[in-house]
Scaffold this motif. Structure first.
Motif, PDB file in Angstrom:
ATOM      1  N   ASN A 166       0.842  -1.195   0.000  1.00  0.00           N
ATOM      2  CA  ASN A 166       0.000   0.000   0.000  1.00  0.00           C
ATOM      3  C   ASN A 166       0.881   1.250   0.000  1.00  0.00           C
ATOM      4  O   ASN A 166       1.498   1.593   1.008  1.00  0.00           O
ATOM      5  CB  ASN A 166      -0.913  -0.013   1.234  1.00  0.00           C
ATOM      6  N   TYR A 169       0.179   3.987   2.657  1.00  0.00           N
ATOM      7  CA  TYR A 169       0.590   3.613   4.014  1.00  0.00           C
ATOM      8  C   TYR A 169       2.112   3.598   4.131  1.00  0.00           C
ATOM      9  O   TYR A 169       2.673   4.018   5.146  1.00  0.00           O
ATOM     10  CB  TYR A 169       0.010   2.248   4.378  1.00  0.00           C
ATOM     11  N   SER A 172       3.222   7.119   4.579  1.00  0.00           N
ATOM     12  CA  SER A 172       2.943   7.632   5.925  1.00  0.00           C
ATOM     13  C   SER A 172       3.938   7.076   6.938  1.00  0.00           C
ATOM     14  O   SER A 172       4.397   7.800   7.832  1.00  0.00           O
ATOM     15  CB  SER A 172       1.507   7.295   6.344  1.00  0.00           C
TER      16      SER A 172
END
Length: 266
Positions: A166, A169, A172
């Motif tokens: 992902n 993600y 982040s």
């Protein structure tokens, strides 16, 4: 998680019941061979699981829209109250308990309640949420000045990123790691690049949530205080104070602005 919202739970159960009744009607109406019977049963069960997945996604989206907004807008206590209202009085499976605690931990972190952060992390136990566990244990160890353990958690996060797909993600988590690296560097008196990093987050975030703006403004203000650039520091700390809601960023900024605490102690 579907049962968190009554209307979703009712709709899911009705659709599942409809599918099972439809299967029973077909099985009784048509004299099927065992192979056809089993194949149809498998199709029905797959459809039930698909419907469950759809309603689970709807539940998570609704939580993000109606509850996480309080976190994003620096209403940490209201956020925690809403999460506890949704999950707290229900019997939770291990997987749902992990999700519950992954929601709780972020609220406790911005309230500077690291005993609760640690407790929540111990209940984040399923594989899909390892990133959240390591993120907040990293923050916990930095808070406790256990930097060797913090580095261990950071390394675990870096290894985890290599296994993820992902992109959002991954980005982040990479930002989170860089933030932790700068926090540790600042603790060691190395300020190089930190202001640019936090300013970059503010300038590049889209949307720019208040919690992001406030946390970065506080970080820059504290950094500038450490560098002796008091007037510039006050500009950023005023932002954290004015827009920080009930988070630690408001209370800590207020203490720095009033001179109630030495910046080196934070």
């Amino acid at each position: 998680m579907i049962y968190l919202y009554k209307e979703y739970n009712v709709a899911y159960n009705l659709i599942s019941l409809f599918l099972l009744i439809g299967f029973a009607v077909l099985a009784l109406k048509f004299h099927m061979g065992i192979f056809t019977y089993l194949l149809l049963l498998i199709v029905v069960m797959i459809l039930v699981f698909v419907v469950a997945g759809i309603f689970t996604r709807l539940t998570i989206t609704r939580i993000e829209r109606e509850v996480v907004i309080h976190y994003n807008e620096c209403r940490a206590n209201q956020y925690l109250d809403e999460i506890k209202r949704l999950f707290g009085d229900k019997k939770l499976s291990r997987a749902v308990s992990t999700i519950y605690n992954s929601f709780l931990v972020r609220g406790y972190a911005v309230l500077d309640d690291f005993d609760s952060v640690y407790s929540c992390c111990q209940n984040i136990t399923t594989k899909g949420y390892k990133g959240e566990y390591h993120k907040y244990m990293l923050q916990y160890y930095i808070k406790k000045d256990q930097l060797n353990l913090a580095m261990d958690e950071m390394n675990q996060l870096k290894l985890l990123i290599m296994q993820l797909k992902n992109k959002s993600y991954i980005n982040s988590l990479e930002t989170y790691i860089k933030d932790a690296e700068y926090v540790i560097k600042i603790k060691n008196g190395d300020f190089e690049g930190a202001e640019e990093f936090y300013t970059g987050i503010i300038n590049k975030s889209s949307p720019l949530y208040p919690i992001t703006k406030v946390s970065c403004s506080y970080a820059i203000g504290r950094l500038l205080m450490l560098k002796g650039e008091t007037e510039r520091a006050k500009e950023y700390l005023q932002v954290a104070y004015a827009e920080g809601g009930d988070t630690k960023f408001k209370s800590l900024a207020e203490k720095l602005l009033k001179g109630e605490i030495e910046v080196a102690m934070l």
